[in-house]
Every structure is written in structure tokens, then in C-alpha cells.
Design a protein around this motif. Structure first.
Motif, mmCIF file in Angstrom:
data_model
loop_
_atom_site.group_PDB
_atom_site.id
_atom_site.type_symbol
_atom_site.label_atom_id
_atom_site.label_comp_id
_atom_site.label_asym_id
_atom_site.label_seq_id
_atom_site.Cartn_x
_atom_site.Cartn_y
_atom_site.Cartn_z
ATOM 1 N N ALA A 248 -5.540 -12.783 -5.818
ATOM 2 C CA ALA A 248 -5.259 -11.651 -6.709
ATOM 3 C C ALA A 248 -3.786 -11.263 -6.647
ATOM 4 O O ALA A 248 -3.166 -10.941 -7.671
ATOM 5 N N TYR A 249 -3.179 -11.293 -5.454
ATOM 6 C CA TYR A 249 -1.765 -10.944 -5.329
ATOM 7 C C TYR A 249 -0.873 -11.908 -6.113
ATOM 8 O O TYR A 249 0.185 -11.532 -6.610
ATOM 9 N N LYS A 250 -1.311 -13.160 -6.210
ATOM 10 C CA LYS A 250 -0.536 -14.131 -6.983
ATOM 11 C C LYS A 250 -0.572 -13.795 -8.476
ATOM 12 O O LYS A 250 0.470 -13.744 -9.143
ATOM 13 N N ILE A 251 -1.757 -13.553 -9.016
ATOM 14 C CA ILE A 251 -1.847 -13.308 -10.460
ATOM 15 C C ILE A 251 -1.329 -11.919 -10.832
ATOM 16 O O ILE A 251 -0.996 -11.671 -11.993
ATOM 17 N N GLU A 252 -1.225 -11.017 -9.848
ATOM 18 C CA GLU A 252 -0.711 -9.671 -10.124
ATOM 19 C C GLU A 252 0.704 -9.731 -10.690
ATOM 20 O O GLU A 252 1.092 -8.892 -11.520
ATOM 21 N N ARG A 253 1.476 -10.714 -10.282
ATOM 22 C CA ARG A 253 2.860 -10.834 -10.720
ATOM 23 C C ARG A 253 2.958 -11.230 -12.187
ATOM 24 O O ARG A 253 4.042 -11.207 -12.775
ATOM 25 N N LEU A 278 -5.246 -4.343 -9.896
ATOM 26 C CA LEU A 278 -3.903 -4.904 -9.741
ATOM 27 C C LEU A 278 -2.942 -4.168 -10.651
ATOM 28 O O LEU A 278 -3.312 -3.718 -11.739
ATOM 29 N N SER A 279 -1.696 -4.081 -10.197
ATOM 30 C CA SER A 279 -0.687 -3.375 -10.987
ATOM 31 C C SER A 279 0.698 -3.893 -10.645
ATOM 32 O O SER A 279 1.009 -4.071 -9.455
ATOM 33 N N THR A 284 5.195 -4.549 -4.237
ATOM 34 C CA THR A 284 5.823 -4.533 -2.914
ATOM 35 C C THR A 284 4.992 -3.792 -1.873
ATOM 36 O O THR A 284 5.385 -3.740 -0.708
ATOM 37 N N ASN A 285 3.878 -3.213 -2.279
ATOM 38 C CA ASN A 285 3.039 -2.478 -1.325
ATOM 39 C C ASN A 285 2.413 -3.448 -0.322
ATOM 40 O O ASN A 285 1.849 -4.472 -0.698
ATOM 41 N N LEU A 286 2.483 -3.103 0.959
ATOM 42 C CA LEU A 286 1.952 -3.985 2.002
ATOM 43 C C LEU A 286 0.444 -3.846 2.140
ATOM 44 O O LEU A 286 -0.278 -4.829 2.232
ATOM 45 N N HIS A 287 -0.041 -2.618 2.169
ATOM 46 C CA HIS A 287 -1.469 -2.371 2.390
ATOM 47 C C HIS A 287 -2.141 -2.012 1.067
ATOM 48 O O HIS A 287 -1.761 -1.054 0.403
ATOM 49 N N ARG A 288 -3.185 -2.773 0.712
ATOM 50 C CA ARG A 288 -3.802 -2.611 -0.598
ATOM 51 C C ARG A 288 -5.321 -2.437 -0.535
ATOM 52 O O ARG A 288 -6.007 -2.602 -1.542
ATOM 53 N N GLN A 289 -5.861 -2.150 0.634
ATOM 54 C CA GLN A 289 -7.309 -2.091 0.751
ATOM 55 C C GLN A 289 -7.923 -1.055 -0.180
ATOM 56 O O GLN A 289 -9.053 -1.216 -0.646
ATOM 57 N N ILE A 494 3.187 -14.486 -0.502
ATOM 58 C CA ILE A 494 3.706 -13.206 -1.014
ATOM 59 C C ILE A 494 3.475 -12.103 0.030
ATOM 60 O O ILE A 494 4.380 -11.320 0.329
ATOM 61 N N GLN A 495 2.259 -12.081 0.588
ATOM 62 C CA GLN A 495 1.964 -11.079 1.620
ATOM 63 C C GLN A 495 2.828 -11.311 2.849
ATOM 64 O O GLN A 495 3.322 -10.354 3.464
#
Length: 499
Positions: A248-253, A278-279, A284-289, A494-495
Motif C-alpha cells: 500500500a505504501y508503494k501505490i500511495e505515491r 492512503l493519502s 512521510t509519516n512513519l507510523h500509520r497503524q 520506502i518505510q
């Protein structure tokens, strides 16, 4: 100092570095064109002699030799007392002295014990921990080629990741720590060589639930093994991220507004699903739980499809379904055990002499023993991993063809099996039903409905999977196009860059 993402997969592994703008794929297997992917399997082998047997085995053999010497002494004593000629009596007396000296010469006894043990020892007599501590390691295609060339010289661990959540007996957990540490060290050193800088941090992908039947205890054990292995491999900082969240972090970009996305990650060993908000504002946010709306997972990966295809399409040409003289079918466990490349105790049992004898005896009470002879060849020559690999290749070829002829000449000359896309479809349906239930559970547990769908992992390329999920189950969800093979590791990188 650099931080990398490691996708330690069931079938393949990958390492990626993200510099804030661009992903750099670490070359891991120079024998492949797409060398940033490497088989996760490990071949542990011995170039020359096997290692010295353990002290307990040596002492047991010494005791056995001493018992034999004691018997010889007793016989010599009997001859001594029965001898009528003084010269004959002297001869037996000297023999008794020699035997007593031999009995008490422990260094010589230990050397003799080692020679006797090594004479009859095979790799199968060594525990997994002994193999890890004393053997040489070969990774990727090099390791698989070595296995194909001389399977008796070592042991292939087809998918180390599949064992991490299992009930491991004494020594096995330590063995997997050592084995995976070797792999992670190889990944780290490859990254340092390519990046020309020290790599001390890693974000390692993890499934929602590791392969195993021990629930949360199995998950905790798996993480403990991976964490200890990473430390042994030279990483000073390691974190874990669930694989669908990494994707998800990959496609968020690539998004231009806040979007709820359903991510379906179907890999070699597990299927993991998450619904996540996702936004582009949170890149750049580290914690996304707090953005994870729902996550589910189970050990339902592509390897299960490989084994199902063997059972449905290949095993019938190896005697599956034949009747014995009693009218009963040949035990179906022959074929499930044959495929158990992710279950070391079961596979060791299948490769045992007693199992081979049982198959041979069954051959004598069936009408078509030649077919069952193919199964016996797989058993005797330890071809299970090679057969599962052939099934995987068949599955991949059927992604673009309606029918293939799968060559299996390593089992028997001119042996081949015709497999159609319809055969693959039928073999996959029970597995697909479980995956769809997993998706339904994730949707049910999410407070917000997804707005887009992203399917990733090797099995996402299957036209059968795409049809079931995109066209039949979720026809109203727009699909995000992305990289099925690299998205998880790119998200992990990315993380890692945020650390």
C-alpha cells in the motif's frame, strides 16, 4: 549508513534501497536476467567428507566396540584355560593383553569409531542443526542447480519461511536462526557492495499470519527467529511490516487524493489482505497503524496451488487412483507426502527406506505397477522438490497458454504430462474459495468500504485469480495497475528510508 527493505518470501526474496526519489534493486543472483529476485530455497551441502559425528554418537560407537572387545577377551580366556600346550597358552595370554590394551586405548577407539560412523553415514543422518553449523551454503539458482546435480550431497530447504511458525523440536529453532542469518547476511553484503556504503538497518516484510498451526504463538516465534537471525547477520536495527501494508505504501505515491484501497497480496506461502486509507499528504509519516481499516491473512499461497496441481493432474500418472487386489485404492497419503516440501518431518518420512519398501510392496499388488514405479523413483531419488518446482513452472506457463506438455524425463525417460488451463482451474478452485472468504472477512471488518482495488504478489498474474477477484467478486472496484512482483519490497524500502 543505509536502510534497506527485504521481502523475504516463500518462493523468492528481494532487496530494495530507496533514496527518497528512486528505488534501487539489489542484484542478488547474477545467473538470472532479472537478478534482483532470488529463490528463497537454500541448499546446504558438503564438498568432501561429512562432518565428524557428534560426541554422543562417537561414545556410543566406542562402547559398542568395547563390548565386542570384551567378548573377544572372554573367548580368549576360555581358550587360555582349555589349552594343554604352554606355548598355546602363552599365545592366548598375549592375545588377552593386546585386547585389554586396545580396550583401554580411548584415543584409538575414538578414531576407529569415527571411521566406522563415517563409512555408513549419509546427509540424512545429520540433524538440521548439524547441517547448518557445519555445511556449505548455496543460494538461489546456484543452490538449486547443485541440488539437481547431487541431491545426496546435501539437503534442500525449499522454503525456510514456511517453517518459522511451526512447532519446531529441539535444535530446529536454532537451526533456522542460523540458516536465515546466512541468507540475510548475503543480502546485506550484496547491498553494501552495490551501494558502496554500510547497511545496518532493515525493514523486513512479514505475513499477517506465518505458515503454521500455532496461532499467535507461531507468529511470535517466527518474528523472534527473524529478529535474532537479522542481528546475527549484522543488522543493528530491524523492524517488521505486514506485507500488504508495505504494498500500500508503494501505490500511495501514485495517488492524488485520500483513498481507501483494498490490497490483496497473494504470494507463494500466504495470502494477506488489508483495507487501508492512503493519502499523498501522509507519505512521510512513519507510523500509520491508525490508517489500517482492516487486515486479514492466512497460509494460502501459490505453493498450495503447485501441490494441488500435482495431486489433480500429475499424481494420476503415478498410480494415484489405482486399486489394489483388495479393491481398496492406493493410499492417497503417498502423494500428499510426496509433495510435502514445506514439512521436514513428513518429507523425511517419505524419503525413508521403510516408506520406499511400502511403495515397492504395493507395486506387487496392483495391475499397473509401472505407474507406481514413477512414484518410487521420486521417493528413492528424492525428487519431491524438483517435482513441485515443475508444477510451479506449469502453473506459470498456463498464465499465457491454454495447454502445455510438462516434461518429467528426470523421473522416467520420455515421461510427460499434458495439462490444460481447465485442469489448473479445477485444481485451484478450493484454494480460491478460501482466498475469497479471506477477502470477504477483510471487507466485513472494515468500517469503511474500499474505493479501489490493488492485487499484488506472484499469484496476481494468474488469469484465473484475476477473473475470480476482479470480474466476479469485486466487479465495481476500479483496479490500480501496479508491479505484482516488486510492490511489497518497494514499500518496505520506502518505510526503511523513513528510519
Amino acid at each position: 549508513m543505509a536502510a534497506i527493505g527485504i521481502d523475504y518470501g516463500t518462493s523468492n526474496s528481494e532487496v530494495v534501497y530507496f533514496d527518497g526519489q528512486k528505488h534501487h534493486y539489489i542484484r542478488l543472483d547474477p545467473s538470472l536476467e532479472n537478478s534482483n529476485k532470488i529463490r528463497s530455497s537454500v541448499f546446504i551441502y558438503y564438498k568432501d567428507e561429512l562432518p565428524t559425528p557428534p560426541a554422543s554418537a562417537i561414545e556410543a560407537k566406542v562402547s559398542q566396540i568395547q563390548r565386542a572387545i570384551t567378548d573377544q577377551i572372554d573367548k580368549a580366556k576360555q581358550h587360555y584355560y582349555e589349552a594343554q600346550d604352554p606355548r598355546e597358552q602363552q599365545s592366548y595370554g598375549d592375545k588377552i593383553d593386546e585386547l585389554r590394551a586396545e580396550f583401554h586405548n580411548r584415543p584409538a577407539l575414538q578414531r576407529k569409531a569415527i571411521q566406522l560412523l563415517l563409512k555408513n553415514m549419509t546427509v540424512d543422518d545429520l540433524s538440521l542443526l548439524q547441517l547448518v553449523e557445519s555445511g556449505d551454503f548455496a543460494f538461489g539458482e546456484e543452490g538449486f542447480r547443485r541440488y539437481l546435480k547431487s541431491p545426496d550431497k546435501g539437503r534442500l530447504i525449499y522454503s525456510p519461511k514456511n517453517f518459522l511458525g511451526a512447532n519446531l523440536v529441539s535444535g530446529q529453532q536454532q537451526a533456522f536462526v542460523g540458516m536465515i542469518a546466512k541468507q540475510l547476511a548475503f543480502f546485506r553484503e550484496s547491498a553494501e557492495k552495490q551501494l558502496q556504503q554500510t547497511v545496518d538497518t532493515a525493514v523486513i516484510g512479514r505475513p499477517v499470519r506465518f505458515h503454521g498451526t500455532r496461532g499467535e504463538d507461531g507468529n511470535s516465534q517466527a518474528i523472534d527467529i527473524m529478529r535474532e537471525a537479522a542481528k546475527t547477520a549484522g543488522f543493528t536495527h530491524v523492524e517488521f511490516l505486514e506485507e500488504p501494508i508495505a504494498a500500500a505504501y508503494k501505490i500511495e505515491r501514485e495517488l492524488d487524493k485520500e483513498t481507501n484501497v483494498l490490497v490483496v497480496d497473494i504470494g507463494g506461502g500466504t495470502s494477506d489482505i488489508c483495507c487501508i486509507t492512503l493519502s499523498p499528504e501522509k507519505l512521510t509519516n512513519l507510523h500509520r497503524q491508525q490508517d489500517v481499516l482492516s487486515v486479514t491473512g492466512a497460509r494460502l499461497g501459490g505453493m498450495e496451488c503447485d501441490k494441488n496441481l500435482i495431486i489433480k493432474s500429475i499424481a494420476p500418472t503415478m498410480g494415484s487412483g489405482l486399486k489394489m487386489q483388495s479393491g481398496l485404492p492406493i493410499p492417497p497419503t503417498y502423494y500428499t507426502d510426496m509433495c510435502a516440501v514445506d514439512d521436514i518431518p513428513k518429507l523425511n518420512r517419505f524419503f525413508s527406506d521403510d516408506y520406499g519398501l511400502d511403495i515397492a510392496q504395493t507395486m506387487s499388488i496392483v495391475k499397473e505397477p509401472a505407474q507406481l514405479g514413477r512414484l518410487l523413483t521420486v521417493q528413492e531419488e528424492k525428487l519431491s522438490a524438483r517435482l513441485v518446482n515443475s508444477s510451479r513452472l506449469a502453473k506459470e506457463m498456463l498464465s499465457s497458454k491454454q495447454q502445455i506438455t510438462l516434461p518429467l524425463s528426470y523421473v522416467e525417460p520420455d515421461y510427460q504430462v499434458d495439462i490444460s488451463l481447465a485442469d489448473l482451474d479445477r485444481s485451484m478452485q478450493p484454494w480460491l474459495d478460501k482466498v475469497k472468504r479471506l477477502v470477504s472477512d477483510c471487507l466485513k471488518n472494515s468500517e469503511q468500504a474500499p474505493e479501489m482495488l490493488f492485487i499484488t504478489g506472484g499469484m496476481s498474474l494468474s488469469p484465473i485469480v484475476k477473473k475470480q477477484l476482479q470480474e466476479i467478486m469485486l466487479p465495481d472496484l476500479p483496479v490500480i495497475e501496479g508491479d505484482a512482483f516488486n510492490s511489497v519490497c518497494e514499500g518496505l524500502a520506502i518505510q526503511a528510508s523513513k528510519l
